[in-house]
Design an enzyme around this catalytic site. Structure first.
Site, mmCIF file in Angstrom:
data_model
loop_
_atom_site.group_PDB
_atom_site.id
_atom_site.type_symbol
_atom_site.label_atom_id
_atom_site.label_comp_id
_atom_site.label_asym_id
_atom_site.label_seq_id
_atom_site.Cartn_x
_atom_site.Cartn_y
_atom_site.Cartn_z
ATOM 1 N N CYS A 1 -59.639 -29.550 18.785
ATOM 2 C CA CYS A 1 -61.071 -29.841 18.843
ATOM 3 C C CYS A 1 -61.310 -30.859 17.738
ATOM 4 O O CYS A 1 -60.806 -30.688 16.621
ATOM 5 C CB CYS A 1 -61.888 -28.577 18.597
ATOM 6 S SG CYS A 1 -63.649 -28.912 18.344
ATOM 7 N N THR A 2 -62.049 -31.914 18.061
ATOM 8 C CA THR A 2 -62.178 -33.004 17.083
ATOM 9 C C THR A 2 -63.070 -32.626 15.886
ATOM 10 O O THR A 2 -63.147 -33.377 14.928
ATOM 11 C CB THR A 2 -62.719 -34.283 17.764
ATOM 12 O OG1 THR A 2 -63.915 -33.947 18.485
ATOM 13 C CG2 THR A 2 -61.688 -34.860 18.703
ATOM 14 N N HIS A 3 -63.736 -31.490 15.963
ATOM 15 C CA HIS A 3 -64.473 -31.001 14.783
ATOM 16 C C HIS A 3 -63.518 -30.447 13.712
ATOM 17 O O HIS A 3 -63.841 -30.447 12.530
ATOM 18 C CB HIS A 3 -65.429 -29.864 15.168
ATOM 19 C CG HIS A 3 -66.711 -30.313 15.806
ATOM 20 N ND1 HIS A 3 -66.760 -30.840 17.066
ATOM 21 C CD2 HIS A 3 -67.991 -30.289 15.339
ATOM 22 C CE1 HIS A 3 -68.027 -31.116 17.368
ATOM 23 N NE2 HIS A 3 -68.790 -30.792 16.333
ATOM 24 N N ASN B 1 -62.179 -32.805 22.907
ATOM 25 C CA ASN B 1 -61.173 -32.123 23.733
ATOM 26 C C ASN B 1 -61.805 -31.449 24.938
ATOM 27 O O ASN B 1 -61.232 -31.445 26.030
ATOM 28 C CB ASN B 1 -60.447 -31.073 22.900
ATOM 29 C CG ASN B 1 -59.440 -31.671 21.936
ATOM 30 O OD1 ASN B 1 -58.267 -31.768 22.243
ATOM 31 N ND2 ASN B 1 -59.903 -32.105 20.777
ATOM 32 N N GLU C 1 -70.929 -27.676 12.443
ATOM 33 C CA GLU C 1 -72.173 -28.436 12.656
ATOM 34 C C GLU C 1 -73.254 -27.992 11.675
ATOM 35 O O GLU C 1 -74.104 -28.772 11.278
ATOM 36 C CB GLU C 1 -72.677 -28.268 14.103
ATOM 37 C CG GLU C 1 -71.861 -29.013 15.138
ATOM 38 C CD GLU C 1 -72.198 -30.510 15.243
ATOM 39 O OE1 GLU C 1 -73.312 -30.923 14.873
ATOM 40 O OE2 GLU C 1 -71.317 -31.277 15.688
ATOM 41 N N TYR D 1 -70.329 -28.362 23.792
ATOM 42 C CA TYR D 1 -69.733 -28.550 25.119
ATOM 43 C C TYR D 1 -68.780 -27.398 25.464
ATOM 44 O O TYR D 1 -68.598 -27.065 26.621
ATOM 45 C CB TYR D 1 -68.936 -29.859 25.149
ATOM 46 C CG TYR D 1 -69.726 -31.111 25.469
ATOM 47 C CD1 TYR D 1 -71.117 -31.133 25.424
ATOM 48 C CD2 TYR D 1 -69.062 -32.279 25.826
ATOM 49 C CE1 TYR D 1 -71.821 -32.298 25.710
ATOM 50 C CE2 TYR D 1 -69.758 -33.447 26.120
ATOM 51 C CZ TYR D 1 -71.128 -33.454 26.061
ATOM 52 O OH TYR D 1 -71.811 -34.608 26.357
ATOM 53 N N GLY D 2 -68.158 -26.841 24.438
ATOM 54 C CA GLY D 2 -67.153 -25.804 24.659
ATOM 55 C C GLY D 2 -67.666 -24.583 25.413
ATOM 56 O O GLY D 2 -66.894 -23.816 25.972
ATOM 57 N N SER E 1 -69.684 -34.325 21.653
ATOM 58 C CA SER E 1 -70.929 -33.558 21.722
ATOM 59 C C SER E 1 -71.710 -33.645 20.409
ATOM 60 O O SER E 1 -72.904 -33.398 20.386
ATOM 61 C CB SER E 1 -70.594 -32.098 21.999
ATOM 62 O OG SER E 1 -69.708 -31.634 20.987
#
Ligand code: DGL
Length: 279
Positions: free
Chosen positions: A186-188, A75, A154, A43-44, A12
Site C-alpha cells: 500500500c503506497t501509504h 495498490n 491519514e 479505496y481499500g 485515494s
C-alpha cells in the site's frame, strides 16, 4: 504526445505522494499532476466496481489535462482496475501500476517466504500471490489485510504510541514469524516504514514499490522518447476531491511551502473543476 507534458499520478489520498516525490526527485525536469481522491478514501474498503469507476474517471481527467504517462500510485486501484484501464486507455496514454514492478523486483531476490501487508481490496484480489507465484513458483506468500493503517496514517499518527500499538498487533500475525521479506503493498505504508523495520530488526527485509516504479517510469520515458527536455522547469499541481488538513500537511512535507492545492469535485459520478483552495 509531447515530451514536455506532465506525468499524472493518482491515489485515494496522501499515499501516492511517496511515489510522486520519488519520481520528482529522480526526474527533476518532469512536471507532475497529482490527484488525491480524498472524497472516496479509503479505496481499500470499496467494491471492485466502485474503484474501477473512480479510477477510470480520474484517468480520463488526467488525459484531459494532457498527461503523457499515468502512474496508478495505489495498490487497491492497481489490483481492481489496472487491466481495465490498460484495455480502455493504453492507446491514448502509457499507464504504470504499482503491483507488477514490486512483484518483479521481489521475484528476483533470494527469498523463500514473503509476507504482504495491504488494504482489504488488495488482499481480496490475491494479486500479489498470483503474480509472485507465476514469476517464481517456489515462493511462499502470506498476505494480511491491515485495514487500520491507512486511516491511522491519514490522521497523522506515525511514530507514536498509537501507531506502535497498531503496527505491533498486525505484525505479530503468526504466519509472519518465518518470513524473509515483507512487502509494503500500500503506497501509504512507506510513511511508517521505519516503525515496521524496527519491529523486525535485521531479520526481515522490508520492500515497497517506490524504486521499482521509478525504474519503470525511466524505462518507459526512454522507450517512448518522452523524457522532458533537461532545460524544462518542472511544475507541480495537486488536485484533491475533498480538502483535508493531513493532505496539505503531508504535501508540504514532500514539496515544501510552494504547493497549491486545487479542488475538483465529484458531481453525478463525473469530475467537475472548482476554485483553487488557497493562493
Ligand atoms: N494507498 C492506497 C493503496 O496503495 C490506498 C489506500 C486506501 O485508500 O485504502 O492501496
Amino acid at each position: 504526445m509531447q515530451a514536455t507534458a506532465p506525468i499524472g499520478i493518482f491515489d485515494s489520498g496522501i499515499g501516492g505522494l511517496t511515489v510522486a516525490s520519488a519520481i520528482a526527485k529522480c526526474f527533476p525536469q518532469e512536471s507532475i499532476i497529482y490527484f488525491g481522491d480524498t472524497a472516496h478514501l479509503p479505496y481499500g474498503e470499496k467494491s471492485i466496481e466502485a474503484i474501477q469507476h473512480y479510477s477510470a474517471t480520474i484517468v480520463e481527467f488526467l488525459i484531459a489535462q494532457g498527461c503523457k504517462l499515468i502512474v496508478i500510485a495505489c495498490n487497491s486501484a492497481s489490483a481492481a482496475a489496472y487491466e481495465l484501464l490498460k484495455d480502455r486507455y493504453s492507446a491514448k496514454v502509457a499507464i504504470i501500476d504499482v503491483i507488477s514492478p514490486l512483484a518483479e523486483y521481489t521475484a528476483r531476490q533470494k527469498v523463500k517466504k514473503v509476507g504482504v501487508i495491504a488494504t482489504k481490496a488488495t488482499t481480496r484480489s490475491d494479486i500479489y500471490a498470483q503474480q509472485l507465484m507465476t514469476l517464481n513458483k517456489d515462493l511462499e506468500v502470506s498476505a494480511l489485510a491491515t485495514t487500520l493503517l491507512v486511516p491511522m496514517i491519514e490522521e497523522g499518527f506515525f511514530d507514536d504510541n498509537i501507531s506502535h500499538a497498531i503496527i505491533h498487533k498486525y505484525l505479530s500475525y503468526p504466519d509472519f514469524e518465518d518470513i524473509d521479506a515483507l512487502l509494503l503493498a500500500c503506497t501509504h505504508y512507506p510513511l511508517i516504514r521505519q516503525e515496521i523495520q524496527d519491529y523486525f530488526g535485521d531479520k526481515v527485509q522490508v520492500w515497497d514499490s517506490i524504486n521499482p516504479v521509478v525504474e519503470k517510469v525511466s524505462i518507459l520515458l526512454n522507450k517512448r522518447k518522452l523524457s522532458a527536455p533537461k532545460t524544462q522547469t518542472a511544475e507541480y499541481k495537486f488536485w484533491v476531491t475533498d480538502y483535508t488538513k493531513s493532505f496539505e500537511h503531508t504535501t508540504r512535507i514532500f514539496y515544501g511551502e510552494t504547493i497549491k492545492l486545487e479542488s475538483v469535485q465529484w458531481k453525478d459520478d463525473a469530475l467537475v473543476l472548482s476554485m483553487p483552495l488557497q493562493d
